[in-house]
Scaffold this motif. Structure first.
Motif, PDB file in Angstrom:
ATOM      1  N   CYS A 124       0.869  -1.170   0.000  1.00  0.00           N
ATOM      2  CA  CYS A 124       0.000   0.000   0.000  1.00  0.00           C
ATOM      3  C   CYS A 124       0.907   1.222   0.000  1.00  0.00           C
ATOM      4  O   CYS A 124       2.135   1.074  -0.013  1.00  0.00           O
ATOM      5  CB  CYS A 124      -0.925   0.013   1.222  1.00  0.00           C
ATOM      6  SG  CYS A 124      -0.067   0.151   2.806  1.00  0.00           S
ATOM      7  N   LEU A 125       0.330   2.387   0.026  1.00  0.00           N
ATOM      8  CA  LEU A 125       1.133   3.592   0.158  1.00  0.00           C
ATOM      9  C   LEU A 125       1.980   3.432   1.421  1.00  0.00           C
ATOM     10  O   LEU A 125       1.439   3.198   2.498  1.00  0.00           O
ATOM     11  CB  LEU A 125       0.218   4.809   0.264  1.00  0.00           C
ATOM     12  CG  LEU A 125       0.850   6.159   0.052  1.00  0.00           C
ATOM     13  CD1 LEU A 125       1.354   6.297  -1.381  1.00  0.00           C
ATOM     14  CD2 LEU A 125      -0.152   7.254   0.365  1.00  0.00           C
ATOM     15  N   PRO A 126       3.310   3.480   1.313  1.00  0.00           N
ATOM     16  CA  PRO A 126       4.153   3.217   2.480  1.00  0.00           C
ATOM     17  C   PRO A 126       3.802   4.059   3.708  1.00  0.00           C
ATOM     18  O   PRO A 126       3.877   3.565   4.835  1.00  0.00           O
ATOM     19  CB  PRO A 126       5.565   3.506   1.975  1.00  0.00           C
ATOM     20  CG  PRO A 126       5.491   3.156   0.517  1.00  0.00           C
ATOM     21  CD  PRO A 126       4.125   3.635   0.094  1.00  0.00           C
ATOM     22  N   THR A 127       3.363   5.302   3.504  1.00  0.00           N
ATOM     23  CA  THR A 127       3.007   6.135   4.654  1.00  0.00           C
ATOM     24  C   THR A 127       1.728   5.681   5.344  1.00  0.00           C
ATOM     25  O   THR A 127       1.430   6.135   6.446  1.00  0.00           O
ATOM     26  CB  THR A 127       2.853   7.615   4.230  1.00  0.00           C
ATOM     27  OG1 THR A 127       1.873   7.698   3.190  1.00  0.00           O
ATOM     28  CG2 THR A 127       4.180   8.193   3.745  1.00  0.00           C
ATOM     29  N   ALA A 128       0.981   4.770   4.728  1.00  0.00           N
ATOM     30  CA  ALA A 128      -0.231   4.221   5.343  1.00  0.00           C
ATOM     31  C   ALA A 128       0.008   2.847   5.949  1.00  0.00           C
ATOM     32  O   ALA A 128      -0.879   2.291   6.602  1.00  0.00           O
ATOM     33  CB  ALA A 128      -1.352   4.143   4.308  1.00  0.00           C
ATOM     34  N   SER A 129       1.197   2.290   5.768  1.00  0.00           N
ATOM     35  CA  SER A 129       1.462   0.910   6.207  1.00  0.00           C
ATOM     36  C   SER A 129       1.396   0.737   7.721  1.00  0.00           C
ATOM     37  O   SER A 129       1.190  -0.375   8.198  1.00  0.00           O
ATOM     38  CB  SER A 129       2.811   0.425   5.676  1.00  0.00           C
ATOM     39  OG  SER A 129       3.864   1.169   6.248  1.00  0.00           O
ATOM     40  N   HIS A 130       1.539   1.810   8.491  1.00  0.00           N
ATOM     41  CA  HIS A 130       1.450   1.706   9.953  1.00  0.00           C
ATOM     42  C   HIS A 130       0.052   1.292  10.419  1.00  0.00           C
ATOM     43  O   HIS A 130      -0.117   0.864  11.550  1.00  0.00           O
ATOM     44  CB  HIS A 130       1.853   3.035  10.607  1.00  0.00           C
ATOM     45  CG  HIS A 130       0.873   4.144  10.362  1.00  0.00           C
ATOM     46  ND1 HIS A 130       0.867   4.859   9.182  1.00  0.00           N
ATOM     47  CD2 HIS A 130      -0.132   4.630  11.128  1.00  0.00           C
ATOM     48  CE1 HIS A 130      -0.111   5.755   9.240  1.00  0.00           C
ATOM     49  NE2 HIS A 130      -0.731   5.635  10.408  1.00  0.00           N
ATOM     50  N   GLN A 131      -0.932   1.377   9.541  1.00  0.00           N
ATOM     51  CA  GLN A 131      -2.305   1.017   9.890  1.00  0.00           C
ATOM     52  C   GLN A 131      -2.601  -0.467   9.674  1.00  0.00           C
ATOM     53  O   GLN A 131      -3.707  -0.919   9.945  1.00  0.00           O
ATOM     54  CB  GLN A 131      -3.279   1.869   9.075  1.00  0.00           C
ATOM     55  CG  GLN A 131      -3.103   3.349   9.356  1.00  0.00           C
ATOM     56  CD  GLN A 131      -4.048   4.200   8.553  1.00  0.00           C
ATOM     57  OE1 GLN A 131      -5.180   3.822   8.288  1.00  0.00           O
ATOM     58  NE2 GLN A 131      -3.590   5.371   8.164  1.00  0.00           N
ATOM     59  N   LEU A 132      -1.612  -1.208   9.211  1.00  0.00           N
ATOM     60  CA  LEU A 132      -1.814  -2.623   8.888  1.00  0.00           C
ATOM     61  C   LEU A 132      -1.570  -3.516  10.092  1.00  0.00           C
ATOM     62  O   LEU A 132      -0.737  -3.220  10.944  1.00  0.00           O
ATOM     63  CB  LEU A 132      -0.859  -3.038   7.766  1.00  0.00           C
ATOM     64  CG  LEU A 132      -1.009  -2.303   6.446  1.00  0.00           C
ATOM     65  CD1 LEU A 132       0.145  -2.636   5.520  1.00  0.00           C
ATOM     66  CD2 LEU A 132      -2.349  -2.638   5.800  1.00  0.00           C
ATOM     67  N   SER A 133      -2.277  -4.632  10.114  1.00  0.00           N
ATOM     68  CA  SER A 133      -2.006  -5.680  11.096  1.00  0.00           C
ATOM     69  C   SER A 133      -2.496  -7.007  10.523  1.00  0.00           C
ATOM     70  O   SER A 133      -3.444  -7.042   9.746  1.00  0.00           O
ATOM     71  CB  SER A 133      -2.695  -5.391  12.435  1.00  0.00           C
ATOM     72  OG  SER A 133      -4.100  -5.415  12.283  1.00  0.00           O
ATOM     73  N   GLY A 134      -1.822  -8.077  10.881  1.00  0.00           N
ATOM     74  CA  GLY A 134      -2.236  -9.403  10.452  1.00  0.00           C
ATOM     75  C   GLY A 134      -1.882  -9.762   9.024  1.00  0.00           C
ATOM     76  O   GLY A 134      -2.325 -10.789   8.516  1.00  0.00           O
ATOM     77  N   CYS A 135      -1.085  -8.909   8.361  1.00  0.00           N
ATOM     78  CA  CYS A 135      -0.662  -9.185   6.990  1.00  0.00           C
ATOM     79  C   CYS A 135       0.812  -8.824   6.872  1.00  0.00           C
ATOM     80  O   CYS A 135       1.400  -8.266   7.788  1.00  0.00           O
ATOM     81  CB  CYS A 135      -1.510  -8.396   5.983  1.00  0.00           C
ATOM     82  SG  CYS A 135      -1.538  -6.631   6.261  1.00  0.00           S
ATOM     83  N   ASN A 136       1.414  -9.160   5.745  1.00  0.00           N
ATOM     84  CA  ASN A 136       2.839  -8.942   5.543  1.00  0.00           C
ATOM     85  C   ASN A 136       3.055  -7.843   4.501  1.00  0.00           C
ATOM     86  O   ASN A 136       2.910  -8.082   3.305  1.00  0.00           O
ATOM     87  CB  ASN A 136       3.493 -10.261   5.098  1.00  0.00           C
ATOM     88  CG  ASN A 136       4.982 -10.132   4.919  1.00  0.00           C
ATOM     89  OD1 ASN A 136       5.613  -9.210   5.414  1.00  0.00           O
ATOM     90  ND2 ASN A 136       5.552 -11.075   4.185  1.00  0.00           N
ATOM     91  N   PHE A 137       3.382  -6.627   4.962  1.00  0.00           N
ATOM     92  CA  PHE A 137       3.653  -5.515   4.061  1.00  0.00           C
ATOM     93  C   PHE A 137       4.937  -5.786   3.293  1.00  0.00           C
ATOM     94  O   PHE A 137       5.961  -6.115   3.870  1.00  0.00           O
ATOM     95  CB  PHE A 137       3.786  -4.202   4.839  1.00  0.00           C
ATOM     96  CG  PHE A 137       4.198  -3.047   3.982  1.00  0.00           C
ATOM     97  CD1 PHE A 137       3.295  -2.423   3.135  1.00  0.00           C
ATOM     98  CD2 PHE A 137       5.511  -2.594   3.989  1.00  0.00           C
ATOM     99  CE1 PHE A 137       3.677  -1.358   2.331  1.00  0.00           C
ATOM    100  CE2 PHE A 137       5.909  -1.523   3.190  1.00  0.00           C
ATOM    101  CZ  PHE A 137       4.988  -0.914   2.358  1.00  0.00           C
ATOM    102  N   VAL A 138       4.868  -5.629   1.962  1.00  0.00           N
ATOM    103  CA  VAL A 138       6.016  -5.802   1.085  1.00  0.00           C
ATOM    104  C   VAL A 138       6.248  -4.464   0.385  1.00  0.00           C
ATOM    105  O   VAL A 138       5.332  -3.912  -0.231  1.00  0.00           O
ATOM    106  CB  VAL A 138       5.755  -6.914   0.037  1.00  0.00           C
ATOM    107  CG1 VAL A 138       6.948  -7.079  -0.879  1.00  0.00           C
ATOM    108  CG2 VAL A 138       5.406  -8.224   0.733  1.00  0.00           C
ATOM    109  N   ASP A 139       7.467  -3.950   0.482  1.00  0.00           N
ATOM    110  CA  ASP A 139       7.786  -2.654  -0.097  1.00  0.00           C
ATOM    111  C   ASP A 139       8.128  -2.815  -1.585  1.00  0.00           C
ATOM    112  O   ASP A 139       9.281  -2.743  -1.996  1.00  0.00           O
ATOM    113  CB  ASP A 139       8.940  -1.996   0.668  1.00  0.00           C
ATOM    114  CG  ASP A 139       9.162  -0.549   0.272  1.00  0.00           C
ATOM    115  OD1 ASP A 139       8.320   0.006  -0.462  1.00  0.00           O
ATOM    116  OD2 ASP A 139      10.183   0.025   0.687  1.00  0.00           O
ATOM    117  N   GLN A 140       7.091  -3.082  -2.384  1.00  0.00           N
ATOM    118  CA  GLN A 140       7.200  -3.221  -3.834  1.00  0.00           C
ATOM    119  C   GLN A 140       6.040  -2.462  -4.473  1.00  0.00           C
ATOM    120  O   GLN A 140       4.983  -2.321  -3.839  1.00  0.00           O
ATOM    121  CB  GLN A 140       7.130  -4.691  -4.252  1.00  0.00           C
ATOM    122  CG  GLN A 140       8.303  -5.517  -3.808  1.00  0.00           C
ATOM    123  CD  GLN A 140       8.151  -6.986  -4.208  1.00  0.00           C
ATOM    124  OE1 GLN A 140       7.108  -7.422  -4.671  1.00  0.00           O
ATOM    125  NE2 GLN A 140       9.210  -7.739  -4.015  1.00  0.00           N
TER     126      GLN A 140
END
Length: 183
Positions: A124-140
């Motif tokens: 997702c937009l990297p600046t919004a990634s702090h709102q994630l939980s229970g998934c694996n954020f990938v910086d792509q």
């Protein structure tokens, strides 16, 4: 075979992401239905572009779609996240194994709230990634995890749309559309 895609609109969605999704999918001969979650079909995007939906989302809930895609834009994604019928539609889409997608803030705000990102690789937009939980954020720029496709932002909107074409129509159609676009 004709594929059907639903693009959801809300007041404040991102202009570039929305128009790119619609345009690229239509170039691939996908039947694109643009639906508003608001009480009207004419909406204003984040940067002032006016768009007119083909239909109201509530009138389409019983129809099957091969893809349901959510544009981003902070305000628009918040509106999408709070729309109960859209939440159920996305949950049903995910459970049925059909494609669902979001770009920029839409994965972090809407798809996260709908509970469809659990245990998935996504972006997702990297600046919004702090709102994630229970998934694996990938910086792509674009991430495909099964029937879920996510992207980081407007700069990757074309790659996101082409990836959706590939997921629906195959690599040959992606190459055809990319060639038309000179990418």
């Amino acid at each position: 075979m004709t594929f059907r895609a639903l693009i959801t609109l809300a007041e404040g969605i991102d202009d570039l992401q929305t128009v790119t999704l619609i345009d690229v999918l239509r170039r691939a001969k996908v039947e694109v239905v643009v639906a508003s979650i608001e009480g009207r079909r004419m909406l204003t995007c984040a940067r002032g572009t006016r768009v007119t939906a083909d239909a109201m989302l509530v009138d389409l809930l019983a129809q099957p779609f091969d893809l349901v895609a959510l544009p981003g834009g902070a305000v628009g994604a918040q509106h999408l996240a709070g729309h109960q019928p859209l939440q159920q539609l996305i949950k049903d889409q995910a459970a049925a194994g059909r494609l669902f997608a979001g770009i920029a803030e839409a994965p972090a705000l809407a798809l996260q709230a709908f509970g469809v990102l659990r245990q998935r690789r996504m972006t997702c937009l990297p600046t919004a990634s702090h709102q994630l939980s229970g998934c694996n954020f990938v910086d792509q720029p674009v991430v495909v995890d099964g029937n879920c496709v996510t992207a980081q932002g407007s700069g990757g909107a074309l790659e996101f749309a082409l990836t959706l074409v590939e997921q629906l129509c195959g690599k040959a159609m992606r190459a055809t559309v990319a060639g038309e676009l000179m990418v």
